[in-house]
Write a protein that holds these residues in place. Structure first.
Motif, mmCIF file in Angstrom:
data_model
loop_
_atom_site.group_PDB
_atom_site.id
_atom_site.type_symbol
_atom_site.label_atom_id
_atom_site.label_comp_id
_atom_site.label_asym_id
_atom_site.label_seq_id
_atom_site.Cartn_x
_atom_site.Cartn_y
_atom_site.Cartn_z
ATOM 1 N N TRP A 91 -24.630 13.424 22.570
ATOM 2 C CA TRP A 91 -24.318 13.667 24.309
ATOM 3 C C TRP A 91 -24.936 12.999 25.080
ATOM 4 O O TRP A 91 -24.284 12.085 26.148
ATOM 5 C CB TRP A 91 -24.871 14.856 24.511
ATOM 6 C CG TRP A 91 -24.077 16.402 23.689
ATOM 7 C CD1 TRP A 91 -24.079 16.757 23.160
ATOM 8 C CD2 TRP A 91 -22.820 16.730 24.393
ATOM 9 N NE1 TRP A 91 -23.109 17.915 22.857
ATOM 10 C CE2 TRP A 91 -21.935 17.966 23.713
ATOM 11 C CE3 TRP A 91 -21.864 15.992 25.265
ATOM 12 C CZ2 TRP A 91 -21.483 18.134 23.501
ATOM 13 C CZ3 TRP A 91 -20.481 15.827 25.197
ATOM 14 C CH2 TRP A 91 -20.717 17.793 24.484
ATOM 15 N N LEU A 93 -19.985 13.332 34.818
ATOM 16 C CA LEU A 93 -21.312 13.012 33.893
ATOM 17 C C LEU A 93 -22.241 14.142 34.356
ATOM 18 O O LEU A 93 -22.919 14.553 33.654
ATOM 19 C CB LEU A 93 -21.603 12.026 34.827
ATOM 20 C CG LEU A 93 -22.882 11.328 35.081
ATOM 21 C CD1 LEU A 93 -23.582 10.944 33.433
ATOM 22 C CD2 LEU A 93 -24.010 10.860 35.970
ATOM 23 N N ARG A 114 -22.273 7.209 32.860
ATOM 24 C CA ARG A 114 -22.837 7.000 33.436
ATOM 25 C C ARG A 114 -22.302 5.626 34.495
ATOM 26 O O ARG A 114 -22.631 4.946 35.372
ATOM 27 C CB ARG A 114 -24.458 6.748 33.553
ATOM 28 C CG ARG A 114 -25.089 6.562 34.957
ATOM 29 C CD ARG A 114 -26.590 7.034 34.640
ATOM 30 N NE ARG A 114 -26.935 8.596 34.769
ATOM 31 C CZ ARG A 114 -27.836 9.107 33.729
ATOM 32 N NH1 ARG A 114 -27.944 8.610 32.773
ATOM 33 N NH2 ARG A 114 -28.363 10.435 34.721
ATOM 34 N N ILE A 158 -24.243 15.935 30.928
ATOM 35 C CA ILE A 158 -25.507 16.156 31.608
ATOM 36 C C ILE A 158 -25.889 17.156 30.811
ATOM 37 O O ILE A 158 -26.887 17.521 30.498
ATOM 38 C CB ILE A 158 -25.555 15.866 32.981
ATOM 39 C CG1 ILE A 158 -25.920 13.976 32.475
ATOM 40 C CG2 ILE A 158 -27.253 15.478 32.602
ATOM 41 C CD1 ILE A 158 -26.613 13.627 33.798
ATOM 42 N N SER A 161 -23.479 10.405 27.259
ATOM 43 C CA SER A 161 -23.865 10.222 29.634
ATOM 44 C C SER A 161 -24.287 9.024 29.338
ATOM 45 O O SER A 161 -23.668 8.541 30.583
ATOM 46 C CB SER A 161 -25.093 11.433 29.384
ATOM 47 O OG SER A 161 -25.899 10.926 28.506
#
Length: 190
Positions: free
Chosen positions: A131, A78, A139, A82, A135
């Motif tokens: 992206w 993660l 998450r 990010i 992400s």
């Protein structure tokens, strides 16, 4: 992992029940102590049959460490995604700003740099949503693994380069894994 075998105990209790039933059907007085004499070697009643696997402390600790490592891997993935999303966003905004500024001012930029800025901006606009979705799924995965710890009445604490699993019932430390390599100062599993 050890499975508890209760087939012998089940077979003995079935034989004892059949002997009682045959004696009752014959109308004979049943002496429980005589009938149960040959079952003296049977497993005690405190050893109830189990439907779940019995694990040793070492196996349980390995299982918890494996789950902590899964959580750590999900957290690291993660963070990487990010980071890539932010870098992509920064390069996209900077290249678009330089592109728009070069359109406003007289052409002072070489055509190669101008087309390069357009390519970087186009790449950033195309990959930023990807992206973002990656992400979001990472998450969700990290939160799902974390919720499994919460459901089992445990919490995870990260302090001093160690990830510690704590039992919330008595706040005792169950196990811990080291997440920092002391020599390099980097994540150990990166």
């Amino acid at each position: 992992m050890k499975l508890v075998d209760n087939a012998k105990q089940f077979g003995q209790s079935e034989l004892l029940e059949q002997s009682f039933q045959s004696a009752i059907n014959a109308g004979v007085a049943v002496n429980v102590f005589e009938r149960a004499q040959h079952f003296r070697q049977a497993t005690p009643a405190s050893n109830k049959p189990r439907l779940v696997e019995a694990r040793t402390n070492l196996e349980t600790e390995k299982l918890w460490k494996k789950r902590l490592t899964l959580l750590l891997d999900a957290e690291n993935n993660l963070i990487k995604v990010i980071r890539l999303r932010k870098i992509t966003g920064i390069f996209t905004v900077l290249s678009m700003a330089m592109f728009l500024f070069s359109l406003y001012v007289a052409p002072s930029m070489s055509p190669v740099a101008f087309y390069g800025l357009i390519a970087v901006a186009a790449f950033g606009v195309a990959t930023y949503p990807a992206w973002f979705l990656v992400s979001k799924s990472n998450r969700k995965r990290r939160d799902h693994i974390s919720s499994l710890f919460y459901k089992s009445n445990h919490e995870v604490e990260i302090v001093d380069g160690k990830m510690t699993l704590i039992n919330r019932a008595n706040y005792a430390s169950v196990t811990q894994i080291h997440i920092l390599d002391r020599k390099l100062g980097l994540f150990a599993n990166s």
